[in-house]
Design an enzyme around this catalytic site. Structure first.
Site, mmCIF file in Angstrom:
data_model
loop_
_atom_site.group_PDB
_atom_site.id
_atom_site.type_symbol
_atom_site.label_atom_id
_atom_site.label_comp_id
_atom_site.label_asym_id
_atom_site.label_seq_id
_atom_site.Cartn_x
_atom_site.Cartn_y
_atom_site.Cartn_z
ATOM 1 N N GLU A 1 0.850 -1.181 0.000
ATOM 2 C CA GLU A 1 0.000 0.000 0.000
ATOM 3 C C GLU A 1 0.888 1.233 0.000
ATOM 4 O O GLU A 1 1.922 1.245 0.665
ATOM 5 C CB GLU A 1 -0.855 -0.012 1.264
ATOM 6 C CG GLU A 1 -2.051 0.890 1.192
ATOM 7 C CD GLU A 1 -3.130 0.455 2.174
ATOM 8 O OE1 GLU A 1 -2.772 -0.098 3.230
ATOM 9 O OE2 GLU A 1 -4.308 0.683 1.878
ATOM 10 N N GLY A 2 0.508 2.221 -0.756
ATOM 11 C CA GLY A 2 1.300 3.453 -0.766
ATOM 12 C C GLY A 2 0.420 4.609 -1.185
ATOM 13 O O GLY A 2 -0.802 4.440 -1.315
ATOM 14 N N TYR B 1 0.186 5.827 -3.979
ATOM 15 C CA TYR B 1 -0.339 5.572 -5.323
ATOM 16 C C TYR B 1 -1.616 4.719 -5.290
ATOM 17 O O TYR B 1 -2.471 4.796 -6.146
ATOM 18 C CB TYR B 1 0.728 4.829 -6.155
ATOM 19 C CG TYR B 1 1.193 3.551 -5.470
ATOM 20 C CD1 TYR B 1 0.489 2.371 -5.608
ATOM 21 C CD2 TYR B 1 2.315 3.553 -4.640
ATOM 22 C CE1 TYR B 1 0.884 1.211 -4.939
ATOM 23 C CE2 TYR B 1 2.718 2.412 -3.978
ATOM 24 C CZ TYR B 1 1.991 1.237 -4.128
ATOM 25 O OH TYR B 1 2.375 0.101 -3.465
ATOM 26 N N GLY B 2 -1.728 3.837 -4.288
ATOM 27 C CA GLY B 2 -2.838 2.891 -4.248
ATOM 28 C C GLY B 2 -2.442 1.621 -3.516
ATOM 29 O O GLY B 2 -1.671 1.669 -2.555
ATOM 30 N N LYS C 1 -1.330 -3.849 -9.299
ATOM 31 C CA LYS C 1 -1.163 -2.527 -8.687
ATOM 32 C C LYS C 1 -2.380 -1.700 -9.082
ATOM 33 O O LYS C 1 -2.594 -1.419 -10.267
ATOM 34 C CB LYS C 1 0.138 -1.896 -9.201
ATOM 35 C CG LYS C 1 0.501 -0.591 -8.549
ATOM 36 C CD LYS C 1 1.935 -0.223 -8.924
ATOM 37 C CE LYS C 1 2.378 1.089 -8.336
ATOM 38 N NZ LYS C 1 3.784 1.385 -8.648
ATOM 39 N N ASP D 1 14.093 6.031 -7.070
ATOM 40 C CA ASP D 1 13.566 5.527 -5.792
ATOM 41 C C ASP D 1 14.062 4.113 -5.502
ATOM 42 O O ASP D 1 13.273 3.211 -5.198
ATOM 43 C CB ASP D 1 12.044 5.606 -5.762
ATOM 44 C CG ASP D 1 11.509 5.669 -4.327
ATOM 45 O OD1 ASP D 1 12.318 5.854 -3.394
ATOM 46 O OD2 ASP D 1 10.296 5.523 -4.144
HETATM 47 C C1 38R Z 1 5.673 -8.811 -3.733
HETATM 48 C C2 38R Z 1 5.843 -9.727 -2.684
HETATM 49 C C3 38R Z 1 5.764 -9.253 -1.392
HETATM 50 N N1 38R Z 1 5.548 -7.943 -1.153
HETATM 51 N N2 38R Z 1 5.493 -7.518 -3.464
HETATM 52 C C4 38R Z 1 5.878 -4.888 -8.581
HETATM 53 C C5 38R Z 1 4.738 -5.828 -8.509
HETATM 54 C C6 38R Z 1 5.048 -7.069 -7.728
HETATM 55 C C7 38R Z 1 5.157 -7.202 -6.370
HETATM 56 N N3 38R Z 1 5.291 -8.246 -8.306
HETATM 57 N N4 38R Z 1 5.551 -9.143 -7.370
HETATM 58 C C8 38R Z 1 5.475 -8.551 -6.169
HETATM 59 N N5 38R Z 1 5.722 -9.275 -5.029
HETATM 60 C C9 38R Z 1 3.895 -3.595 -8.222
HETATM 61 C C10 38R Z 1 5.439 -7.092 -2.185
HETATM 62 N N6 38R Z 1 5.255 -5.789 -1.897
HETATM 63 C C11 38R Z 1 5.435 -4.694 -2.723
HETATM 64 C C12 38R Z 1 6.561 -4.580 -3.535
HETATM 65 C C13 38R Z 1 6.736 -3.415 -4.289
HETATM 66 C C14 38R Z 1 4.525 -3.670 -2.674
HETATM 67 C C15 38R Z 1 4.699 -2.524 -3.428
HETATM 68 C C16 38R Z 1 5.825 -2.394 -4.225
HETATM 69 C C17 38R Z 1 6.080 -1.121 -4.959
HETATM 70 C C18 38R Z 1 5.304 -3.528 -8.749
HETATM 71 C C19 38R Z 1 5.327 -0.918 -6.147
HETATM 72 C C20 38R Z 1 3.619 -5.020 -7.891
HETATM 73 N N7 38R Z 1 4.832 -0.638 -7.117
#
Ligand code: 38R
Length: 495
Positions: free
Chosen positions: A12-13, A15-16, A33, A125
């Site tokens: 969560e951030g 952005y959403g 996302k 970032d």
């Molecule tokens: C995970 C696993 C555990 N926590 N992400 C990158 C995409 C993604 C995220 N693919 N696989 C994951 N796996 C948006 C998280 N948390 C996480 C990581 C990065 C939450 C937000 C972000 C930042 C990009 C962004 C999902 N955007």
């Protein structure tokens, strides 16, 4: 979204939110996302910027975008799901990562940065939350919401605020001519954190950060000092002059000697003196004892294995994908190589499922925020495997795949070039990209105690899938924490 079963929230951030989801037909696990629907332009600007970058750049160490759609006026970006983040590992291994693993991760992270910098992109970032790690140890940089093309001579960047702890002094002081070195600074901070388990410059305000930079890294250059002196934000504040060891290994005694050299080269106050991503990749830390020669084939093998595993899991008639999922959960953090030898030869169907498609949905009612999405259509379909193969062929020097629209006009589109039907087609293979957010005001005073937002995060994050994880480490969320106590504190919370 009807096509996906929600498994839980992973992030969560501002952005959403990021949700872990499963495609109902294929069983593919993805991360979606979902951007907030905001009247202000900022969120859509971040989303369209991220899409733009993801469209243009593809690299095996950048996260892969699968598709984009808009539903209930919210932009949805569907990514491959990668097991966990570096931040998760730091919470698990609180004294830092083991040296062999660290070197493998850093090599891949720097490859991703080098790829971006070679293409004149700054990420802006870089931080542990934005580095994803697969079960077999492949790292992927993500979150391109702040990424931007390098300004030309005379161009000035508009304001943005990266995560404070990783911000370079020229960013804190709002020097308008910053560039690639801001990513190198962030890398330096992150390397120390990955090696020791403790953030190097945890700070609660811009002034607090500047003070810590001067105490732990070095005195400001005359140019930065003059910006500081003129800044109304820091009116009347005087920063101390500090004597620092010239020797990298004395300055960073907790780090392995070559790693200390590398960090020292990243953490130069003068951006012009910071090492480049290219020189980092060729640093003795990596070249010593034949690491690169040994690791590149290993990486290649892992990438192929993961590509195979993905296509395997996406093939719905393969029995018991759930077993694989369970296995995936069990091996979390195990980082063992997945033995794929039993997968046998790919079928045509499996191969097809590797295509990454951007499905462009008709956007109704959205105002002024759809142009980038519209551009996504008419993209030609490429094979992801081809990209993987190409990337393998070039290894250290992967060039971006720019996806150009074909000349032919698709008869099923309307005057704007938009598909009339959702899922009507408009497919393309996507490259990876990322960005992050963190818009915190910078007023402050040196006495504000730093509190470790990770503790707040950890309290929110549960072991099971589908729990909230806040990535905002700039928040002042709790009592003062000192460096080495963090680990114990975290483990107390964990147990
Ligand atoms: C995970 C696993 C555990 N926590 N992400 C990158 C995409 C993604 C995220 N693919 N696989 C994951 N796996 C948006 C998280 N948390 C996480 C990581 C990065 C939450 C937000 C972000 C930042 C990009 C962004 C999902 N955007």
């Amino acid at each position: 979204m009807e096509m996906y079963e929600t498994l839980g929230k992973v992030g969560e951030g501002s952005y959403g939110t990021v949700m872990k989801c499963k495609h109902k037909d294929t069983g593919q696990i993805v991360a979606i996302k979902i951007f907030y629907e905001k009247p202000e332009k900022s969120v859509n600007k971040i989303a369209t910027r991220e899409i733009k970058f993801l469209k243009q750049f593809r690299h095996e160490n950048l996260v892969n975008l699968i598709e984009v759609f808009k539903q209930k006026r919210k932009i949805h970006l569907v990514f491959e799901f990668i097991d966990h983040t570096i931040l998760d590992e730091l919470q698990h291994y609180c004294h830092g990562l083991e040296s062999k693993r660290l070197r493998k991760y850093l090599f891949q992270i720097i490859r991703a940065v080098d790829y971006l910098h070679n293409n004149n992109i700054i990420h802006r970032d870089i931080k542990p939350e934005n580095i994803l790690v697969s079960q077999s140890g492949i790292t992927k940089l993500c979150d391109f919401g702040f990424a931007r093309t390098l300004a030309g001579p005379g161009d000035i960047y508009t304001d943005y605020v990266a995560t404070r702890w990783y911000r370079a002094p020229e960013l804190v002081l709002k020097d308008t001519s910053y560039g690639k070195p801001v990513d190198i600074w962030a890398l330096g901070c992150m390397i120390i954190e990955m090696a020791t388990g403790n953030p190097h410059l945890p700070s609660s305000s811009d002034l607090d950060l500047l003070h810590r930079i001067v105490l732990k890294v070095g005195n400001l250059t005359p140019h930065l000092q003059s910006i500081f002196a003129k800044s109304p934000i820091f009116d009347g504040v005087i920063l101390p002059q500090v004597q620092h060891p010239q020797n990298a290994r004395k300055k960073y005694p907790k780090l392995n000697g070559l790693l200390a050299d590398m960090v020292h080269a990243c953490l130069q106050i003068d951006p012009a003196e910071r090492i480049s991503s290219h020189d980092l990749l060729h640093h003795e830390y990596f070249t010593r004892d034949g690491f690169v020669e040994k690791f590149l084939p290993e990486l290649r093998a892992k990438l192929l294995q993961e590509a195979k595993l993905n296509s395997f899991m996406k093939t719905k008639d393969i029995p018991k994908e759930n077993e694989l999922m369970r296995e995936e959960r069990k091996t979390n953090f195990n980082n063992t190589m997945i033995n794929n030898s039993h997968f046998g030869k790919e079928t045509e169907k499996e191969k097809k499922s590797k295509d990454i498609r951007i499905r462009v949905f008709k956007i109704k009612g959205g105002k002024g925020d759809t142009s980038e999405l519209k551009k996504l259509e008419y993209e030609s379909v490429h094979r992801q495997q081809d990209a993987i193969d190409n990337a393998h062929a070039t290894c250290l020097d992967t060039k971006p795949v720019i996806i150009e629209p074909p000349n032919s006009v698709n008869p099923s589109t309307n005057a704007n070039g938009m598909k009339e039907d959702s899922y009507a087609g408009g497919c393309m293979i996507m490259p990876p990209i990322n960005l992050t957010n963190n818009l915190m005001a910078a007023n402050s005073n040196l006495n504000i105690p730093y509190s470790n937002p990770r503790l707040g995060e950890r309290a929110k994050k549960k072991q099971t899938t589908g729990q909230v994880i806040s990535n905002n480490r700039q928040e002042d969320t709790g009592p003062t924490q000192g460096g080495d106590d963090l680990c114990e504190e975290r483990n107390l919370k964990r147990n």
